[in-house]
Each structure stands twice: as C-alpha cells, then as structure tokens.
Design a protein around this motif. Sequence first.
Motif, PDB file in Angstrom:
ATOM      1  N   MET A   1      18.698 -32.349  -1.100  1.00 29.47           N
ATOM      2  CA  MET A   1      18.889 -33.834  -1.457  1.00 29.47           C
ATOM      3  C   MET A   1      18.731 -33.640  -3.098  1.00 29.47           C
ATOM      4  SD  MET A   1      16.352 -36.771  -0.687  1.00 29.47           S
ATOM      5  CE  MET A   1      16.711 -36.833   1.007  1.00 29.47           C
ATOM      6  N   MET A   2      19.713 -34.339  -3.580  1.00 31.35           N
ATOM      7  CA  MET A   2      19.682 -34.470  -5.129  1.00 31.35           C
ATOM      8  C   MET A   2      19.206 -35.589  -5.446  1.00 31.35           C
ATOM      9  SD  MET A   2      21.044 -31.855  -6.425  1.00 31.35           S
ATOM     10  CE  MET A   2      21.340 -32.528  -8.207  1.00 31.35           C
ATOM     11  N   LEU A   3      18.064 -35.757  -6.360  1.00 37.67           N
ATOM     12  CA  LEU A   3      17.476 -36.914  -6.807  1.00 37.67           C
ATOM     13  C   LEU A   3      17.446 -36.834  -8.221  1.00 37.67           C
ATOM     14  CD1 LEU A   3      14.271 -36.659  -4.117  1.00 37.67           C
ATOM     15  CD2 LEU A   3      16.479 -38.329  -3.982  1.00 37.67           C
ATOM     16  N   SER A   4      17.353 -38.210  -8.578  1.00 31.08           N
ATOM     17  CA  SER A   4      17.336 -38.423 -10.298  1.00 31.08           C
ATOM     18  C   SER A   4      15.754 -38.097 -10.490  1.00 31.08           C
ATOM     19  CB  SER A   4      18.014 -39.726 -10.546  1.00 31.08           C
ATOM     20  OG  SER A   4      16.907 -40.749 -10.076  1.00 31.08           O
ATOM     21  N   ASP A   5      15.765 -37.761 -11.994  1.00 31.12           N
ATOM     22  CA  ASP A   5      14.220 -37.567 -12.501  1.00 31.12           C
ATOM     23  C   ASP A   5      13.537 -38.944 -12.231  1.00 31.12           C
ATOM     24  OD1 ASP A   5      15.379 -35.322 -13.512  1.00 31.12           O
ATOM     25  OD2 ASP A   5      15.264 -35.843 -15.613  1.00 31.12           O
ATOM     26  N   VAL A   6      14.088 -40.109 -12.340  1.00 30.37           N
ATOM     27  CA  VAL A   6      13.321 -41.169 -12.156  1.00 30.37           C
ATOM     28  C   VAL A   6      12.783 -41.428 -10.763  1.00 30.37           C
ATOM     29  CG1 VAL A   6      13.502 -43.760 -12.195  1.00 30.37           C
ATOM     30  CG2 VAL A   6      14.480 -42.419 -13.917  1.00 30.37           C
ATOM     31  N   MET A   7      13.699 -40.953  -9.726  1.00 31.09           N
ATOM     32  CA  MET A   7      13.151 -41.160  -8.122  1.00 31.09           C
ATOM     33  C   MET A   7      12.067 -40.190  -8.219  1.00 31.09           C
ATOM     34  SD  MET A   7      16.943 -41.214  -6.144  1.00 31.09           S
ATOM     35  CE  MET A   7      17.788 -42.850  -6.042  1.00 31.09           C
ATOM     36  N   GLU A   8      12.052 -38.946  -8.649  1.00 33.77           N
ATOM     37  CA  GLU A   8      10.862 -37.901  -8.267  1.00 33.77           C
ATOM     38  C   GLU A   8       9.779 -38.657  -9.183  1.00 33.77           C
ATOM     39  OE1 GLU A   8      12.269 -34.121  -9.914  1.00 33.77           O
ATOM     40  OE2 GLU A   8      13.476 -33.842  -7.844  1.00 33.77           O
ATOM     41  N   ASP A   9      10.116 -39.119 -10.578  1.00 32.75           N
ATOM     42  CA  ASP A   9       8.799 -39.748 -10.982  1.00 32.75           C
ATOM     43  C   ASP A   9       8.133 -41.051  -9.975  1.00 32.75           C
ATOM     44  OD1 ASP A   9       9.033 -38.298 -13.184  1.00 32.75           O
ATOM     45  OD2 ASP A   9      10.240 -39.866 -14.532  1.00 32.75           O
ATOM     46  N   TYR A  10       8.867 -41.637  -9.563  1.00 33.51           N
ATOM     47  CA  TYR A  10       8.497 -42.895  -8.559  1.00 33.51           C
ATOM     48  C   TYR A  10       7.548 -42.151  -7.420  1.00 33.51           C
ATOM     49  CZ  TYR A  10      10.197 -47.150 -10.352  1.00 33.51           C
ATOM     50  OH  TYR A  10      10.490 -48.002 -11.214  1.00 33.51           O
ATOM     51  N   LEU A  11       8.242 -41.121  -6.812  1.00 31.96           N
ATOM     52  CA  LEU A  11       7.604 -40.542  -5.567  1.00 31.96           C
ATOM     53  C   LEU A  11       6.180 -39.722  -6.026  1.00 31.96           C
ATOM     54  CD1 LEU A  11      10.684 -38.823  -4.116  1.00 31.96           C
ATOM     55  CD2 LEU A  11       9.384 -40.825  -3.028  1.00 31.96           C
ATOM     56  N   LYS A  12       6.367 -38.983  -7.282  1.00 27.18           N
ATOM     57  CA  LYS A  12       4.992 -38.679  -7.815  1.00 27.18           C
ATOM     58  C   LYS A  12       3.820 -39.539  -7.995  1.00 27.18           C
ATOM     59  CE  LYS A  12       4.704 -37.495 -12.024  1.00 27.18           C
ATOM     60  NZ  LYS A  12       4.870 -36.385 -13.293  1.00 27.18           N
ATOM     61  N   ALA A  13       4.336 -40.812  -8.660  1.00 30.43           N
ATOM     62  CA  ALA A  13       3.540 -41.966  -8.848  1.00 30.43           C
ATOM     63  C   ALA A  13       2.826 -42.274  -7.470  1.00 30.43           C
ATOM     64  CB  ALA A  13       4.089 -42.941  -9.539  1.00 30.43           C
ATOM     65  N   ILE A  14       3.840 -42.614  -6.469  1.00 29.64           N
ATOM     66  CA  ILE A  14       3.298 -43.259  -5.400  1.00 29.64           C
ATOM     67  C   ILE A  14       2.398 -42.268  -4.691  1.00 29.64           C
ATOM     68  CG2 ILE A  14       3.924 -43.910  -2.770  1.00 29.64           C
ATOM     69  CD1 ILE A  14       6.782 -44.952  -4.343  1.00 29.64           C
TER      70      ILE A  14
END
Length: 226
Positions: A1-14
């Motif tokens: 699954m290709m995710l943007s850096d921003v999406m990964e940042d959100y998942l990490k923050a959550i």
Amino acid sequence: MMLSDVMEDYLKAIYQLQRESDERVKTSEIAAELDVTSPTVTSMLEKLEDRELVDREKYHGVTLTEEGETVALEVIRHHRLLEAYLTEHLDYDWAEVHAEADRLEHHISEDFEARVADVLGEPDVDPHGSPIPGADLEPPARPDGAPISEFTEGETVVVEEVADRDADVLAYLADHGVEPGVELEIVEVAPFGMVTARPIAGDDAVSLPESVAHHVRVAQPAGVDA
C-alpha cells in the motif's frame, strides 16, 4: 500500500496519542500534535478511513485499525532507529535528531533499516528512552514510569523517558543533566506543577516548569517499593 508521507505522519501521531490516553483520539488532539487545523485533520481522517487504516466515529474520535497500527509502528521503528544511529555514529545532539529522523523515516528501505538495527545491536530504546518496536512490528511494552510531577518530595527516581518532540525542551534537559538513566532526588513539587529536582551525582538542583516536567517520565529505582 502506497501512502504519502503526510498519511504516515498522521498514523504515527494517532498511535502516540492513543498510547498516552488509551482512548479514542480527538480531532483537536491530532490538530495540536501536528500543528494543523481541525478541518485539515477531518479531511485526512476521511482518506485514512477510506483506506481502512482508522476506525472513525463522528464526534467520538478515531482509533487505528490493525493495518493502521502496523504502518504506524513501522514508521516509529524507522524514526527511533534513525535517532539512535544519528546520535551514536554521526555525533548528533539528542535535541537535533528528532527533526532529522522525521525527514528520513519515510524514505529508508527495509534492508537499510535492518542494517542500521544490526549495527546498533538491536537496541530496545532510542536516545530519549522511548521503546523501539521490534522487526515483528508488535507494539512494544509500555514503560512503567509516570510523569515526574506525580511523585512526591524526598523521593528518588530514575529518568526513564523524555518526549522528543520539542527541541527546546530537550536542550534544556540536556543542559541540566536530566536524561534517561539519571537518578534524581525530588526536592519540591509546587502546586502549579513546577518540579525541583537534584541529580544524585551532582550538587545543583534544576527547576522543571510544568511544560517541561510533563515531558519527563520517571520510575523508582529497582528495589524501591512503590
């Protein structure tokens, strides 16, 4: 699954916010953590929900799905291994490595990650005392400590972990010798959250304003009853 850096940042923050409270994470909390607006967060959560990475209940916040948690743990593993490598092998100050790791965490290969982990000897924690997820991407055990402000005057504690998100806080702590593994005697806990502590190996007490003390998690030394 290709995710943007921003999406990964959100998942990490959550993930990090969820671990701190054991509750659903509110939009306002994510906005504050990532320094963005609530409408921006709402828009991104819709995208993450469409990809089945978060479970969202309107007005009640979000939690990560199993897949979302796995992505978050992989990003966090990259981040904390990079912090350890930058500190131990490239002479970065611990107040600098968070921002540098933030830039690199999305772009390293799994082979690079494995080589860094091997060079470091598969460390359990990063330079700030935060647990590093293993290669199996299982959630690491939560540290036993609590914020230093929850302890009382006269107690001796060991610094277990300091939050790495604020470089100014890290620089302040480093200047005063407050880092993982250091034993402190709590001299005073003021009603408004100020904590004064003295390193056991030093003479000078250090004042930790509430905004700083909140970032310092400590535990009682081994063999001391709670």
